[in-house]
Design an enzyme around this catalytic site. Structure first.
Site, PDB file in Angstrom:
ATOM      1  CG  ASP A   1      -5.894  -6.797  -1.014  1.00  0.00           C
ATOM      2  OD1 ASP A   1      -4.963  -6.207  -1.576  1.00  0.00           O
ATOM      3  OD2 ASP A   1      -6.150  -6.665   0.191  1.00  0.00           O
TER       4      ASP A   1
HETATM    5  C1  LAN Z   1      -0.524  -1.041   2.555  1.00  0.00           C
HETATM    6  C2  LAN Z   1      -1.795  -0.374   2.276  1.00  0.00           C
HETATM    7  C3  LAN Z   1      -2.847  -1.222   1.656  1.00  0.00           C
HETATM    8  C4  LAN Z   1      -2.749  -2.668   2.046  1.00  0.00           C
HETATM    9  C5  LAN Z   1      -4.023  -3.493   1.728  1.00  0.00           C
HETATM   10  C6  LAN Z   1      -4.463  -3.388   0.284  1.00  0.00           C
HETATM   11  C7  LAN Z   1      -5.187  -2.968   2.583  1.00  0.00           C
HETATM   12  C8  LAN Z   1      -3.764  -4.937   2.122  1.00  0.00           C
HETATM   13  O1  LAN Z   1      -4.909  -5.724   1.973  1.00  0.00           O
HETATM   14  C9  LAN Z   1      -2.535  -5.480   1.424  1.00  0.00           C
HETATM   15  C10 LAN Z   1      -1.297  -4.681   1.812  1.00  0.00           C
HETATM   16  C11 LAN Z   1      -1.401  -3.190   1.503  1.00  0.00           C
HETATM   17  C12 LAN Z   1      -1.205  -2.981   0.030  1.00  0.00           C
HETATM   18  C13 LAN Z   1      -0.316  -2.380   2.207  1.00  0.00           C
HETATM   19  C14 LAN Z   1       1.015  -2.978   2.443  1.00  0.00           C
HETATM   20  C15 LAN Z   1       1.994  -2.183   3.332  1.00  0.00           C
HETATM   21  C16 LAN Z   1       1.905  -0.689   3.087  1.00  0.00           C
HETATM   22  C17 LAN Z   1       2.274  -0.419   1.656  1.00  0.00           C
HETATM   23  C18 LAN Z   1       0.462  -0.268   3.386  1.00  0.00           C
HETATM   24  C19 LAN Z   1       0.024  -0.528   4.810  1.00  0.00           C
HETATM   25  C20 LAN Z   1       0.552   1.239   3.248  1.00  0.00           C
HETATM   26  C21 LAN Z   1       1.934   1.590   3.850  1.00  0.00           C
HETATM   27  C22 LAN Z   1       2.725   0.259   3.995  1.00  0.00           C
HETATM   28  C23 LAN Z   1       4.211   0.487   3.704  1.00  0.00           C
HETATM   29  C24 LAN Z   1       5.008  -0.772   3.913  1.00  0.00           C
HETATM   30  C25 LAN Z   1       4.707   1.606   4.613  1.00  0.00           C
HETATM   31  C26 LAN Z   1       6.148   1.952   4.453  1.00  0.00           C
HETATM   32  C27 LAN Z   1       6.919   1.363   5.532  1.00  0.00           C
HETATM   33  C28 LAN Z   1       7.871   0.439   5.373  1.00  0.00           C
HETATM   34  C29 LAN Z   1       8.159  -0.439   6.490  1.00  0.00           C
HETATM   35  C30 LAN Z   1       8.616   0.241   4.114  1.00  0.00           C
END
Ligand code: LAN
Length: 743
Positions: free
Chosen positions: A472
């Site tokens: 996305d």
């Molecule tokens: C994110 C940040 C962005 C987010 C969007 C693009 C908003 C969403 O539409 C798809 C998923 C995504 C890319 C996403 C997935 C999970 C993330 C990477 C995070 C929330 C930022 C941090 C998180 C990550 C998993 C944190 C680290 C923790 C663990 C449990 C490994």
């Protein structure tokens, strides 16, 4: 009193963000030049200037950063406000222009919006453990700022939550407690005494969830025997097996990888005085007498979100037994493979890594494999700072190396919703340049070997350097690009060929179920979720299709159909209609959609409605109208007496709409965007929502930071500090577009 935040300033280069203490130059590479001159007096200044009361609001409002940018761009952008026909309309125009003017002043020279991306409380501890294990402590100014942060988020009951808004948990409390002790906090400090009381009252640290057990084992505060085997040999199993790690959600895979290495090597801090003391502080029983194998599945009830399944228990029984009889040769091969993969991830991301968790644990592995003086480890340490952020609550670890591309793309679309955005050509030009620079243009040579999805033409969430493509984010990058191209205010440097590459990427990301995932296609069946060992997160084993991701991709494809109708027309038509059907399937009976990546039902409902509205010709008319109407009814039902909407983070974990005590500008903006997209005839409701946004706007064009608005894995919240600007601007801009009776 205006604070200067004791000399901290943010340095940025091509989206890279590093906070420096009294930097001597703007060169990010020299950000540590002045740390030696840190005195006791400076430390006191930190304490005075970073006062924060989490009981007012646990979400900081990014004051140090914003203050710095406003001072730097103090001239502002003098724009002539369009004249409206009547006072009411003028109010909207003024709010809109002020909102854009204010936000433009926060933009970096290279075109992005930096910002606080904190929230989770289990990230900084991981990094501090890496620093402690490798005997590479952070500089004093950083350490002091971290302590301030950790203390600022302690709750009145003495504990800490999994994230800044959540109730105290064993995971949160033990991790922050141990972090504070590593940072030199005195165990007789009243706040630590209270924390110990919380741990004792809740059964002590043996009840910490498995991730906490892992970190404690590294610190030699927990016996590896009390940890279910991570079965590192799983990586050597045939790749066609559904349980092969290459099929997991990339975040789970990339955390499992270095964890498996640490487990295989039983990496552990050598015993020392601090460790011996800590062993007496966090448990309710004598450390020497703890029966470790019995603690493997113990979990404090405050932490237990995803209870271990029976299948997982059987699997653990198998892997724990295997661990006793394993072949050392195979173990050695496994370790060699894990290390090779860790090196590949480091190289592919220039040592940023996919996220904050593997960033810390990869550092531990690389230190273990090559030593403190190795080039690889030093490259790791240099990137630790990319994850540290200073706000008025202290220094935290960010949930990613930033949200750069995402925020720029959303801001661009928000501004270009009507013509008003074009009053800020500089802002838009810089944004466009940034979007251009962040599109991924090459593949890593090792990408196929390490299970990476193709990425040429994609956009990441943060920076191209970090280099993990997101479905996305690619869609939003593409939508923003097309919107800018339509205005003609820039010389388009993103070529048609690159636009088509982005389209190909979006198409390549569509799952069999018609929806779109986050980073990679779903690579295994959903039953794999039964093996989720985390206890604290849900739906993390595979990459699922999500409403928001699907809607963003459908919208981008619809725009492509309009602007490039000849490009893969049939294939795109089919992709869109299957995507829309997926979205309809995800609608709940009450008319809403659950949001997986922000709070919560208002968020996903906006995405879904937007896609359904724009996708008019691609889906059965009756089905579509019924779905949109139900969604509008849902939103209208949730409007609060003051005209706004408000959800708390509990909507995400409980999966039930949970109304906040006060309405929230971000939720209000999402609801308004949806209702307006749907051309709802509830004009009065829309007007009341718009009035609320205008009322809540501050004199300088900003809005207050309210509750936390991001989430991941249902149960952990994350800060999106730009949302309070982007979405009110977007909703107002849509209102202006739909209602202005052009003067
Ligand atoms: C994110 C940040 C962005 C987010 C969007 C693009 C908003 C969403 O539409 C798809 C998923 C995504 C890319 C996403 C997935 C999970 C993330 C990477 C995070 C929330 C930022 C941090 C998180 C990550 C998993 C944190 C680290 C923790 C663990 C449990 C490994």
């Amino acid at each position: 009193m205006s604070l200067d935040y004791a000399g901290w300033s943010l340095l940025t280069e091509q989206g890279r963000q590093v906070w420096a203490y009294k930097p001597k130059s703007a060169h990010l590479a020299n950000h540590l030049d002045n740390i030696e001159n840190f005195t006791e007096k400076d430390k006191q200044q930190f304490q005075q200037q970073f006062k924060f009361n989490r009981n007012d609001n646990p979400s900081a409002s990014d004051k140090p950063f914003r203050q710095q940018m406003l001072a730097k761009n103090n001239k502002g952008f003098q724009v002539d406000k369009p004249e409206a026909n009547n006072a009411e309309e003028q109010q909207v125009v003024d709010a809109l222009v002020n909102g854009m003017e204010y936000f433009s002043r926060l933009q970096s020279d290279e075109g992005h919006w930096a910002g606080d991306y904190g929230g989770p409380l289990f990230l900084l501890p991981g990094l501090l453990i890496a620093a402690y294990l490798s005997d590479t402590p952070f500089p004093k100014p950083h350490q002091e700022m971290m302590k301030i942060y950790l203390f600022n988020h302690q709750q009145d009951d003495g504990g800490w939550g999994m994230h800044i808004e959540g109730d105290s948990t064993m995971f949160g409390t033990v991790m922050q407690y141990v972090s504070l002790r590593i940072l030199g906090a005195d165990k007789n400090d009243e706040r630590l005494v209270n924390a110990r009381q919380w741990m004792a009252d809740n059964g002590g640290a043996t009840g910490i969830p498995s991730w906490g057990k892992f970190y404690l084992a590294i610190l030699n505060l927990y016996d590896w025997a009390g940890f279910n085997s991570l079965f590192p040999e799983m990586w050597l199993l045939p790749k066609w097996l559904p349980v092969h790690p290459s099929r997991y959600w990339c975040h789970s895979r990339m955390v499992y990888l270095p964890m498996a290495y640490c487990y295989a090597e039983r990496i552990q801090v050598p015993e020392n005085d601090l460790i011996r003391e800590l062993r007496t502080e966090i448990y309710t029983e004598d450390f020497a007498t703890i029966n470790w194998p019995q603690q493997r599945n113990k979990i404090c009830d405050k932490d237990d979100y995803t209870t271990q399944s029976a299948v997982l228990k059987w699997t653990n029984l198998f892997s724990n037994t295997y661990e006793k009889i394993k072949s050392e040769d195979i173990r050695e091969n496994t370790i060699a493979y894990l290390l090779k993969y860790i090196n590949a991830e480091d190289a592919q991301t220039d040592y940023i890594d996919i996220g904050p968790v593997n960033k810390a644990i990869n550092s531990m592995c690389i230190w273990h494999a090559y030593g403190k003086e190795s080039k690889q480890f030093k490259q790791h340490v240099a990137r630790w700072y990319d994850y540290l952020w200073v706000a008025e609550d202290g220094m935290k670890m960010s949930g990613y190396n930033g949200s750069q591309l995402w925020d720029v793309a959303l801001t661009t679309s928000a501004m270009l919703e009507s013509d008003v955005g074009q009053l800020f050509p500089k802002t838009l030009q810089k944004s466009y340049q940034f979007i251009d620079a962040m599109q991924i243009k090459a593949e890593h040579s090792s990408h196929a070997e390490f299970f990476r999805h193709p990425m040429i033409g994609s956009w990441p969430f943060s920076t191209a350097e970090q280099g993990w493509p997101v479905a996305d984010c690619t869609a939003k990058g593409l939508s923003a690009t097309l919107a800018v191209h339509k205005t003609g205010i820039v010389k388009s440097s993103i070529s048609e060929a690159r636009i088509k590459q982005a389209v190909d990427i979006i198409l390549s990301y569509q799952n069999q179920d018609g929806g779109w995932p986050t980073y990679e296609l779903s690579r295994s069946p959903q039953w794999l979720e039964a093996l989720n060992p985390s206890e604290i997160f849900a739906d993390i084993m595979i990459d699922y299709s999500w409403t928001e991701c699907s809607a963003a991709c459908v919208i981008a494809l619809l725009e492509i159909q309009e602007d490039y109708p000849d490009y893969k027309n049939q294939q795109i038509r089919l992709a869109i209609s299957e995507g829309l059907q997926f979205i309809i399937k995800k609608q709940k009976t009450d008319g809403s959609w659950y949001g997986g990546w922000a709070v919560c039902f208002t968020y996903a409902t906006w995405f879904a409605v937007e896609a359904l509205v724009q996708g008019k010709e691609y889906i059965d008319a009756e089905l579509r109208t019924a779905s949109i109407n139900k969604a509008c009814d849902f939103l209208i039902n949730k409007q609060m007496p003051d005209g706004g909407w408000g959800e708390t983070y509990e909507s995400c974990a409980k999966m039930v709409y949970t109304q906040a005590e006060t309405s929230q500008v971000v939720n209000t903006a999402w609801a308004l965007l949806a209702l307006q997209a749907a051309s709802s005839d509830e004009q009065e409701a829309i007007q009341r929502g718009i009035d609320l946004l205008i009322q809540r706007q501050l004199d300088n064009g900003d809005w207050d930071q309210e509750s936390i608005s991001g989430v991941f894995n249902y149960n952990c919240m994350i800060t999106y500090s730009s949302y309070r600007n982007i979405f009110p601007i977007w909703a107002l801009n849509r209102f202006y577009k739909n209602n202005a009776t052009q003067a």
